[in-house]
Design an enzyme around this catalytic site. Structure first.
Site, short mmCIF file in Angstrom:
data_model
loop_
_atom_site.label_atom_id
_atom_site.label_comp_id
_atom_site.label_asym_id
_atom_site.label_seq_id
_atom_site.Cartn_x
_atom_site.Cartn_y
_atom_site.Cartn_z
CG ASN B 112 -3.36 -0.01 1.85
OD1 ASN B 112 -4.37 0.66 1.99
ND2 ASN B 112 -2.53 0.15 0.82
CB ILE B 119 -0.35 -3.27 8.20
CG1 ILE B 119 -1.17 -4.31 8.95
CG2 ILE B 119 -1.19 -2.05 7.89
CD1 ILE B 119 -1.45 -3.93 10.38
CB CYS B 120 1.35 -1.24 3.06
SG CYS B 120 2.22 0.10 2.24
CG LEU B 121 -0.60 2.84 8.58
CD1 LEU B 121 -1.52 3.60 7.65
CD2 LEU B 121 -1.36 2.36 9.81
#
Lengths: 360, 180
Positions: B112, B119-121
């Site tokens: 991610n 960041i993919c959060l």
């Protein structure tokens, strides 16, 4: 000890006062030696036993408590020359002086009690005063309610004046002023009890100039009279509660994450908004926009409504959440309703918001 | 501190982390609002310094309290054990109503996290809540390291390799360049 008339602030006979004073001083010495061990004991007892005793004492129809209280406070009344000697000998040591004052207080507070339970230092004076206040309020139903209350207030002013004395040179003046201050307070109190705005004290029938008499009293009312939500409270005053609560509020905001935390938010009310970290005023504290129990201030709530309108605690939409819970009442309506409910606090809010600048 | 200066220069080159006009000046333009953001960030900083969470730390970068440098340690028992990652957090004047922009400074091989450190959060995007703070962000990223969301990977190679933890660990170590 010292069952002089509380109602008449006339000076007590000098002989008896001298005896009393000597007693005070020896008592003070004794106290000093056992102070540390007793303080804990007293603090423990003051919660239950002492209060009970106080209440009992206060219930006695003679109003013995107020009588007992007056001599200490009236102890500045005795012939001044002798007193000055005393004060000079003490003047060199502020702690000694303080202790003497505390002892005086204590004699008033507990001579009907066991002296063990008395506050020995001004640290514990607060609780001692609390107990005293209790006694006096009970005494209010006794035969001389006005004298009781006046004695109480004068006692406070005296002890405060004592604390306020900065340098020993001023001691004599202040000692002179005690009487005047007490009298002024007496008159003051009979008219308006603890008004936060100091009024000009009525002319005190003493040798001390009225201006001096007003001095310590004014200071004390300014120093202590501000409640946290007092609208006359200057904004520049530091908020002790804020400082003290700071770590706790942080903890709360941390705990405020997620669902479990939402419940925690109900149990332990945060004292500051977890979003903006500003203090929560009473309106904010009673403001529960979401059934999950997440607390936040009205400013942040409004701001979130203008954005996505989801509760920070549970991420549910505020509108639907409150609609389900409160039967159609939108979150905005809730806000307004709460505000109206707490209309008496409205000035405080206004003041606060002004101080915080144009936030909305 | 050569490290801090180096860091500052680095973030200055990346538009995503540090938008042209400094967020501080943007906040100053809004007066009271910027003040409340500063107050909140200062409170968070104090809480972080007093709290002492293991494996998570953060501190403002230079004089600008709107730009922070965070550090997270790889959790024990994950492929990231023994590693430590630096992140850049850029707050706006709308914090905490809007999430800060968070980026890995240290290269991180993770399903991610893309090559630029983005960041993919979810909590940094649509699942953001103003009740989150720096500490919870860092803790979330720390747990993301050990529990990636392989359904929407930014780094498909890492997502594919996740199943083989041994190989994954080797890649993590190979691409790991700890900050100087």
């Amino acid at each position: 000890m010292g069952h002089s008339d509380a109602a008449s602030p006339a000076p007590a006979p000098a002989a008896r006062d001298a005896r009393k004073k000597r007693g005070n001083r020896t008592a003070a010495k004794l106290k000093q030696s056992k102070l540390e061990t007793r303080r804990g004991q007293w603090l423990n007892n003051s919660g239950q036993g002492n209060d009970g005793k106080d209440a009992k004492v206060a219930a006695t129809p003679t109003g013995a408590r107020s009588n007992a209280g007056s001599p200490i406070l009236a102890s500045p009344h005795p012939p001044l020359p002798r007193r000055r000697v005393d004060s000079r000998s003490r003047g060199s040591d502020p702690e000694d002086r303080e202790e003497a004052g505390a002892t005086g207080l204590e004699i008033g507070g507990s001579d009907l009690d066991s002296p063990m339970h008395s506050p020995g230092s001004d640290k514990s004076q607060g609780s001692g005063c609390g107990a005293q206040r209790k006694g006096f309020s009970g005494n209010g139903h006794g035969p001389s309610p006005s004298s009781g209350s006046s004695v109480w207030s004068s006692s406070r002013s005296v002890s405060d004046a004592e604390e306020d004395t900065g340098c020993p040179e001023d001691e004599n003046e202040v000692l002179d002023d005690w009487e005047a201050a007490a009298d002024a307070l007496y008159d003051d109190d009979s008219h308006c009890h603890h008004s936060s705005v100091p009024t000009t004290p009525p002319p005190a029938p003493t040798t001390a100039p009225p201006a001096n008499a007003a001095g310590p009293e004014t200071i004390r009312s300014k120093a202590r009279a501000w409640a946290p939500d007092d609208k006359f409270r200057p904004q520049s005053l530091p908020s002790i509660s804020k400082q003290a609560s700071f770590p706790a509020s942080i903890g709360n905001s941390w705990a405020g994450m997620g669902m479990t935390a939402a419940q925690q938010g109900i149990l332990s009310l945060p004292v500051s908004c977890p979003i903006c970290y500003e203090d929560l005023d009473p309106t904010d504290s009673s403001f529960l926009p979401c059934p999950c129990g997440f607390h936040l201030c009205l400013f942040c709530h409004k701001r979130i409504l203008e954005a996505d309108g989801r509760c920070p605690g549970c991420r549910k939409q505020y509108n639907t959440a409150s609609a389900v819970e409160e039967g159609g009442g939108g979150a905005k309506e809730t806000t307004v309703g709460t505000g109206r409910q707490m209309a008496n606090i409205a000035p405080v809010r206004l003041f606060r918001s002004c101080s915080m600048g144009p936030r909305y | 501190m050569a490290r801090g200066e180096n860091q500052e220069a680095q973030t200055g080159n990346v538009p995503a982390a540090a938008p042209g006009p400094k967020p501080a000046s943007a906040g100053a333009g809004k007066g009271a609002e910027g003040q409340s953001v500063v107050r909140r960030l200062q409170s968070e900083l104090m809480a972080l310094m007093m709290g002492g969470d293991p494996g998570v730390s953060a501190f403002p970068e230079g004089d600008n309290i709107f730009n922070w440098v965070g550090t997270i340690a790889g959790s024990a028992g994950t492929a990231y054990e023994g590693t430590s990652y630096r992140l850049a957090l850029a707050f706006t004047a709308e914090y905490p109503y809007k999430p800060p922009k968070v980026r890995f400074d240290t290269p991180c091989f993770h399903p991610n996290v893309d090559a630029h450190g983005n960041i993919c959060l979810d909590i940094l995007q649509d699942k953001w809540s103003s009740a989150y703070d720096v500490r919870t962000i860092l803790l979330s990223i720390q747990s993301l390291l050990g529990e990636p969301n392989n359904d929407s990977p930014l780094n498909t190679q890492a997502a594919a390799l996740w199943a083989n933890q041994e190989e994954f660990r080797k890649m993590v170590e190979k691409l790991y360049k700890p900050a100087a």
